[in-house]
Design an enzyme around this catalytic site. Structure first.
Site, mmCIF file in Angstrom:
data_model
loop_
_atom_site.group_PDB
_atom_site.id
_atom_site.type_symbol
_atom_site.label_atom_id
_atom_site.label_comp_id
_atom_site.label_asym_id
_atom_site.label_seq_id
_atom_site.Cartn_x
_atom_site.Cartn_y
_atom_site.Cartn_z
ATOM 1 N N ARG A 61 -25.814 -3.281 3.099
ATOM 2 C CA ARG A 61 -26.612 -2.933 1.906
ATOM 3 C C ARG A 61 -28.037 -2.581 2.342
ATOM 4 N NH1 ARG A 61 -28.930 -7.086 -0.363
ATOM 5 N NH2 ARG A 61 -27.060 -8.375 -0.331
ATOM 6 N N TYR A 113 -32.941 16.225 -17.629
ATOM 7 C CA TYR A 113 -31.503 15.921 -17.624
ATOM 8 C C TYR A 113 -31.220 14.781 -18.617
ATOM 9 C CZ TYR A 113 -27.250 13.680 -15.897
ATOM 10 O OH TYR A 113 -26.021 13.078 -15.811
ATOM 11 N N ASP A 185 -37.517 15.892 -9.614
ATOM 12 C CA ASP A 185 -36.075 15.959 -9.402
ATOM 13 C C ASP A 185 -35.772 17.379 -8.919
ATOM 14 O OD1 ASP A 185 -33.323 16.293 -9.684
ATOM 15 O OD2 ASP A 185 -33.209 14.855 -11.337
ATOM 16 N N LYS A 210 -24.565 17.151 -6.264
ATOM 17 C CA LYS A 210 -24.556 18.577 -6.610
ATOM 18 C C LYS A 210 -24.560 19.427 -5.331
ATOM 19 C CE LYS A 210 -24.519 16.897 -10.687
ATOM 20 N NZ LYS A 210 -25.450 15.870 -10.891
HETATM 21 C C1 LIG Z 1 -30.967 17.290 -12.540
HETATM 22 C C2 LIG Z 1 -30.120 16.058 -12.402
HETATM 23 N N1 LIG Z 1 -30.686 14.927 -11.973
HETATM 24 C C3 LIG Z 1 -29.973 13.792 -11.824
HETATM 25 C C4 LIG Z 1 -28.639 13.755 -12.143
HETATM 26 C C5 LIG Z 1 -27.886 12.466 -11.986
HETATM 27 O O1 LIG Z 1 -27.176 12.456 -10.809
HETATM 28 P P1 LIG Z 1 -25.830 11.633 -10.566
HETATM 29 O O2 LIG Z 1 -24.789 12.180 -11.465
HETATM 30 O O3 LIG Z 1 -25.573 11.832 -9.118
HETATM 31 O O4 LIG Z 1 -26.146 10.199 -10.903
HETATM 32 C C6 LIG Z 1 -27.998 14.905 -12.584
HETATM 33 C C7 LIG Z 1 -26.546 14.884 -12.912
HETATM 34 O O5 LIG Z 1 -26.022 15.798 -13.531
HETATM 35 C C8 LIG Z 1 -28.767 16.104 -12.726
HETATM 36 O O6 LIG Z 1 -28.212 17.246 -13.157
#
Ligand SMILES: Cc1ncc(COP(=O)(O)O)c(C=O)c1O
Length: 397
Positions: A61, A113, A185, A210
């Protein structure tokens, strides 16, 4: 390459371009066996040479060698000194929020998001942390939203699903003028197209699920920074909270980042061709793609991005039901949420990714019933265009 170099996590790494770093950064052939690929260290604990004396790892961890290689690789891609991997994109966002105290305030975008909006309003507001949601394309609006107790500016660019572009350098300057941190992000753009730390951001967050993973087969997250103190706190939360990726997930992302540049080139090329084709289609009212000159964020995107990415949305001159038929008609594009994999995905935000937003509020934000979002994959572009053509014509004729 110098065999003795601690390639490319040491200072010499700067000489290598991102296409080279994506393949090699953070990884050395195994000293004992010569194995090229980082092994999947499926292991929870480590032998200590004496009580309290370990060889860099004591418990998985806290740290795992496969994860360490991934962290070094991701740090190199983002031109960051430090990288930390997490179990999901949400876990990395949560870790940034762990930095805050009750009574703090955050300025963020009104189109972040949905999961980010949910953790802000349904988790952290319960701990007396306050959020102000503003139009991030308006730097004056960002500035005006700051309060005495604002500690964090959180933004995304391009945003989802309208691909709005935020001026990263301008936003970071505002955050710093107010002694706040600027976190971005960078999931949609990836470090291949946009490197926010170089533009003044303090923290970059990723959903590795992604483009970085790239094959729709893994969930993961990461935080990158040049600030040693922040990195230490992120490491503390990795260990204290425990939302870390396992070695198999780390391995899959490491494999994914090797092809990030070539995949992104094709994603961008295909998306541009599809955006241009849609722009000329009589059933399409509007295309949201920052690579089109008509996009309001085109100029800033041209300055801060190497290319315009593989995501785009378009508004059909159609009812909710008709647009649903279009997205159900495709054969190459798969009807699914998520994005960033090699395969093309199509979705309708109104009943899918953005269904929780009340209809009026959704339409006010530009998310009409006929809006369709696509994650353009790396298939042959002609097959993708033909598929969209038959899907649109079949539903709207
Ligand atoms: C721009 C963005 N940030 C964060 C996330 C969250 O990521 P995760 O699904 O890996 O937890 C997503 C998921 O769709 C996203 O599109």
């Amino acid at each position: 390459m110098d065999d003795d170099a601690d390639f490319p996590t040491d200072a010499d790494a700067d000489q290598f371009r991102i296409e080279t770093r994506s393949i090699h950064a953070g990884q050395e052939p195994d000293e004992e066996t010569g194995a090229l690929m980082t092994p999947i260290h499926a292991n929870s604990t480590y032998e200590q040479d004496a009580p309290g004396e370990h060889r860099g790892y004591e418990y998985s961890r806290t740290g795992n060698p496969t994860r360490s290689d991934l962290e070094a690789n991701l740090a190199s891609l983002e031109n960051a000194e430090y990288g930390r991997a997490f179990a999901s994109g949400m876990a990395s966002i949560n870790t940034v929020l762990n930095l805050l105290d009750s009574g703090d305030h955050v300025v963020t975008g009104n189109d972040v998001y949905g999961g980010t909006h949910r953790i802000f309003t349904q988790v952290y507001e319960n701990y007396d942390i306050e959020f102000t949601f503003v139009d991030m394309t308006d730097l004056d609006a960002i500035d005006a939203a700051f309060q005495e107790n604002t500690e964090l500016l959180w933004l995304e660019t391009p945003t989802n699903p309208l691909m709005s572009i935020v001026d990263i350098a301008g936003a970071a300057d505002i955050a710093h003028d107010h002694d706040a941190l600027c976190a971005i992000d960078n999931t949609f753009a990836t470090p291949y197209l946009q490197q926010p730390l170089d533009l003044g951001a303090d923290i970059v967050s990723h959903s590795l699920t992604k483009y970085l993973g790239g094959h729709s087969d893994v969930v993961g997250g990461a935080l990158l920074t040049n600030d040693e103190e922040l990195d230490e706190r992120f490491g503390f939360y990795q260990n204290a909270v425990g939302a870390t990726p396992g070695p198999f997930e780390s391995f899959l992302v490491l494999r994914g980042t090797k092809t990030l540049p070539v995949r992104m080139d094709r994603h961008c090329e295909n998306a541009r061709a599809i955006a241009e084709w849609l722009d000329d289609h009589p059933a399409v009212d509007r295309v949201y793609f920052p690579g089109l000159e008509s996009h309001p964020g085109h100029e800033i995107a041209s300055e801060q991005m190497a290319d315009f990415g593989g995501m785009l949305s378009f508004e059909l001159d159609a009812s909710l039901e008709e647009a649903s038929e279009v997205v159900s008609n495709t054969e190459v594009f798969t009807l699914a949420e998520s994005l960033g994999g090699v395969e093309s995905l199509i979705e309708q935000p109104a009943p899918m990714t953005h269904a929780t937003i009340p209809r009026e509020e959704r339409i006010d934000a530009g998310l009409t019933d006929g809006l369709v979002r696509v994650s353009v994959g790396i298939e042959h572009v002609d097959d993708l265009i033909n598929d969209l053509e038959q899907a649109i014509d079949g539903a709207l004729e």
